[in-house]
Design a protein around this motif. Structure first.
Motif, short mmCIF file in Angstrom:
data_model
loop_
_atom_site.label_atom_id
_atom_site.label_comp_id
_atom_site.label_asym_id
_atom_site.label_seq_id
_atom_site.Cartn_x
_atom_site.Cartn_y
_atom_site.Cartn_z
N ILE A 60 45.93 -7.48 -0.22
CA ILE A 60 44.70 -8.28 -0.26
C ILE A 60 43.58 -7.47 -0.89
N ILE A 61 43.48 -6.19 -0.51
CA ILE A 61 42.45 -5.33 -1.09
C ILE A 61 42.63 -5.21 -2.60
N LYS A 62 43.86 -4.97 -3.04
CA LYS A 62 44.12 -4.86 -4.48
C LYS A 62 43.75 -6.15 -5.20
N ALA A 63 44.12 -7.28 -4.63
CA ALA A 63 43.82 -8.57 -5.28
C ALA A 63 42.32 -8.79 -5.39
N ASP A 64 41.58 -8.43 -4.34
CA ASP A 64 40.12 -8.56 -4.39
C ASP A 64 39.53 -7.70 -5.50
N LEU A 65 39.91 -6.43 -5.52
CA LEU A 65 39.34 -5.51 -6.51
C LEU A 65 39.72 -5.90 -7.93
N GLU A 66 40.97 -6.32 -8.12
CA GLU A 66 41.40 -6.74 -9.44
C GLU A 66 40.65 -7.98 -9.90
N ARG A 67 40.44 -8.93 -8.98
CA ARG A 67 39.75 -10.17 -9.31
C ARG A 67 38.32 -9.91 -9.77
N SER A 68 37.70 -8.86 -9.25
CA SER A 68 36.32 -8.56 -9.60
C SER A 68 36.17 -8.10 -11.04
N GLY A 69 37.25 -7.58 -11.63
CA GLY A 69 37.18 -7.07 -12.98
C GLY A 69 36.53 -5.71 -13.10
N ALA A 70 36.05 -5.15 -11.98
CA ALA A 70 35.32 -3.88 -12.01
C ALA A 70 36.23 -2.67 -11.83
N PHE A 71 37.50 -2.92 -11.51
CA PHE A 71 38.39 -1.80 -11.17
C PHE A 71 39.70 -1.87 -11.94
N LYS A 72 40.22 -0.70 -12.27
CA LYS A 72 41.57 -0.56 -12.80
C LYS A 72 42.44 -0.04 -11.65
N ILE A 73 43.40 -0.84 -11.23
CA ILE A 73 44.22 -0.49 -10.08
C ILE A 73 45.39 0.39 -10.51
N ILE A 74 45.53 1.52 -9.87
CA ILE A 74 46.62 2.46 -10.13
C ILE A 74 47.59 2.41 -8.96
N ASP A 75 48.86 2.20 -9.27
CA ASP A 75 49.88 2.08 -8.22
C ASP A 75 49.97 3.39 -7.45
N ALA A 76 49.97 3.28 -6.12
CA ALA A 76 49.98 4.48 -5.28
C ALA A 76 51.14 4.52 -4.30
N LEU A 140 40.44 -11.10 6.99
CA LEU A 140 39.02 -10.80 6.89
C LEU A 140 38.78 -9.29 6.88
N THR A 141 39.55 -8.56 7.68
CA THR A 141 39.42 -7.10 7.71
C THR A 141 39.73 -6.51 6.34
N ALA A 142 40.77 -7.01 5.69
CA ALA A 142 41.09 -6.54 4.33
C ALA A 142 39.94 -6.81 3.37
N HIS A 143 39.35 -8.00 3.47
CA HIS A 143 38.20 -8.33 2.62
C HIS A 143 37.03 -7.40 2.90
N LYS A 144 36.80 -7.06 4.18
CA LYS A 144 35.70 -6.16 4.53
C LYS A 144 35.93 -4.76 3.95
N ILE A 145 37.18 -4.32 3.95
CA ILE A 145 37.48 -3.01 3.35
C ILE A 145 37.24 -3.06 1.84
N ALA A 146 37.66 -4.16 1.20
CA ALA A 146 37.40 -4.31 -0.24
C ALA A 146 35.89 -4.34 -0.51
N ASP A 147 35.13 -4.99 0.37
CA ASP A 147 33.67 -4.99 0.24
C ASP A 147 33.12 -3.57 0.30
N ASP A 148 33.65 -2.78 1.23
CA ASP A 148 33.19 -1.40 1.40
C ASP A 148 33.50 -0.57 0.15
N ILE A 149 34.69 -0.75 -0.41
CA ILE A 149 35.06 -0.03 -1.63
C ILE A 149 34.12 -0.42 -2.78
N TYR A 150 33.88 -1.71 -2.92
CA TYR A 150 33.01 -2.21 -4.00
C TYR A 150 31.62 -1.60 -3.86
N LEU A 151 31.09 -1.57 -2.65
CA LEU A 151 29.76 -1.02 -2.41
C LEU A 151 29.71 0.48 -2.71
N LYS A 152 30.68 1.22 -2.19
CA LYS A 152 30.64 2.67 -2.35
C LYS A 152 30.84 3.09 -3.80
#
Length: 425
Positions: A60-76, A140-152
């Motif tokens: 869910i976190i990856k999908a959120d960040l990818e959808r924003s277009g602001a991040f390049k997701i690297i497989d971990a 919702l918790t996953a979305h909140k973590i994605a929010d935190d990543i986006y902010l930081k």
């Protein structure tokens, strides 16, 4: 009560109330095109033991960040421990940041979710959270973590944990007011009607939605509490009652009424009392939208064709805002008051535009030909709007710079009239 607990309480109560309708719908599908100008490379690891939870948090976190277009997701892959991280190794893989976490199921049936965001360049910790969601709040918790990543990582508040409302039409006599997560998941019905529902608008606290329903065989403005499901008639005057929008404080709404012969803008208390006319022209004034400073942007044809104007909350002289093109409607102002979104008809096409209010510079943001109902994300970085392609009505999202575009579609029916909800306090 903590902010997270307050958010959970509001969304859970509202969600249970909406779920009481017994309706289930296919979720929306998101198609993404375009990326931001400067994508941030981030590795998001699979959370240790996340398979014990009903949803996979890292996905869910990856999908959120990818959808924003602001991040390049690297497989971990999966990282089982948040300690002893090889910062240099992840930097060598191209990641400027690394998100890691763990999930554990507790004896009471809830979950313990821990997460850290690490800076691989400075080899330091940027953030960490420890959350204990119930099963209903894992997503919702996953979305909140994605929010935190986006902010930081961007310095801008993320909007992944916000909600949207829209109208679904499954047939000529089937209309539903729907509420869903910002990614289209968790779709639930707030109202079903055999008559059209239009113009939904979120209250600033995210607990109520105003809308227009034709169930009385004429347009009437209602406010519905999403927690209690109680409805209040806000405007049922002679003629048309339309286009509700909330004031920043949430104590008033602006509505468009034709009770005096031609449509003008009025304000009314959130309980339906103290109706007051605030626009005064010989033409049509409608589609009001409150700016953060309390002023009102609206559409008026007082200059001969529909253009966008601005006036104080109590009326008075109005200032014309749009001058390019002879048909500009549906104003919506970003939460910081800096950007105006609107629909402009040019060369026969109805398309989404954004204007920098300080400079007056405008930019076309859509490539489609039949766009309606723009609504900003609460962080001001994205705009959702209704569009049409191939005879199907769907929703679209575009970043304010026009680089990132999404389309939200369903397998059946049409979805339209979107409104993006606020940050939950």
């Amino acid at each position: 009560m903590t902010t997270m607990k307050k958010l959970n309480q509001v969304i859970l109560t509202a969600g249970l109330a909406l779920a009481a309708t017994g309706s289930a719908y296919a979720q929306m599908r998101i198609e993404i095109s375009g990326v931001g100008s400067n994508q941030i490379p981030i590795a998001v690891a699979g959370f240790a033991d996340e398979n014990v939870a009903p949803q996979e948090i890292s996905a869910i976190i990856k999908a959120d960040l990818e959808r924003s277009g602001a991040f390049k997701i690297i497989d971990a892959g999966v990282i089982t421990s948040m300690n002893n991280i090889d910062y240099s190794g992840w930097k060598a893989k191209g990641a400027d940041a690394l998100a890691v976490g763990t999930v554990a199921k507790l004896a009471d049936g809830n979950y313990e979710v821990r997460y850290k965001l690490l800076d691989t360049v400075k080899q330091s910790e940027l953030s960490q959270l420890g959350l204990s969601p119930t099963p209903q709040f894992v997503r919702l918790t996953a979305h909140k973590i994605a929010d935190d990543i986006y902010l930081k990582l961007t310095g801008i508040r993320g909007a992944f944990s916000t909600r949207i409302a829209y109208v679904r039409q499954d047939g000529p006599k089937s209309f539903q007011l729907m509420v869903a997560d910002a990614d289209g998941e968790g779709e639930q019905m707030a109202l079903r009607s055999n008559e059209p529902i239009i113009s939904p608008s979120w209250s600033p606290d995210g607990t109520k939605v105003a809308y227009v329903s034709f169930e009385q065989k004429k347009p009437v403005v209602y406010v519905q509490n999403l927690i209690t499901r109680a409805r209040t008639v806000i405007a049922n005057e002679k003629g048309s009652n339309s286009a509700p929008t909330w004031s920043p404080a949430g104590n008033k709404l602006a509505v468009s009424l034709s009770k005096d012969g031609h449509t003008q803008i009025y304000t009314v208390n959130a309980d339906g009392s103290s109706l007051k006319r605030v626009s005064n022209s010989a033409g049509i004034d409608s589609e009001a939208h409150f700016a953060p400073d309390g002023s009102i942007y609206f559409m008026s044809d007082r200059s001969g064709g529909p253009q966008i104007y601005r006036m104080n909350a109590d009326g008075g002289d109005a200032k014309r805002i749009t001058f390019t093109g002879n048909y500009n409607i549906s104003p919506h102002v970003s939460a910081d008051g800096k950007t105006l979104a609107y629909i402009s008809r040019r060369d026969g096409n109805y398309q989404l535009y954004a204007m920098d209010l300080a400079s007056g510079q405008e930019q076309r943001l859509s490539d489609s030909t039949d766009d309606l109902n723009p609504s900003f994300a609460p962080n001001g970085k994205y705009i959702m709007y209704a569009t049409q392609a191939g005879g199907r009505k769907s929703l679209a999202v575009v970043s304010v710079d026009g680089r990132v575009k999404q389309r939200l579609t369903t397998q059946a029916g049409n979805i339209k009239e979107p409104t993006w909800g606020p940050f939950m306090q």
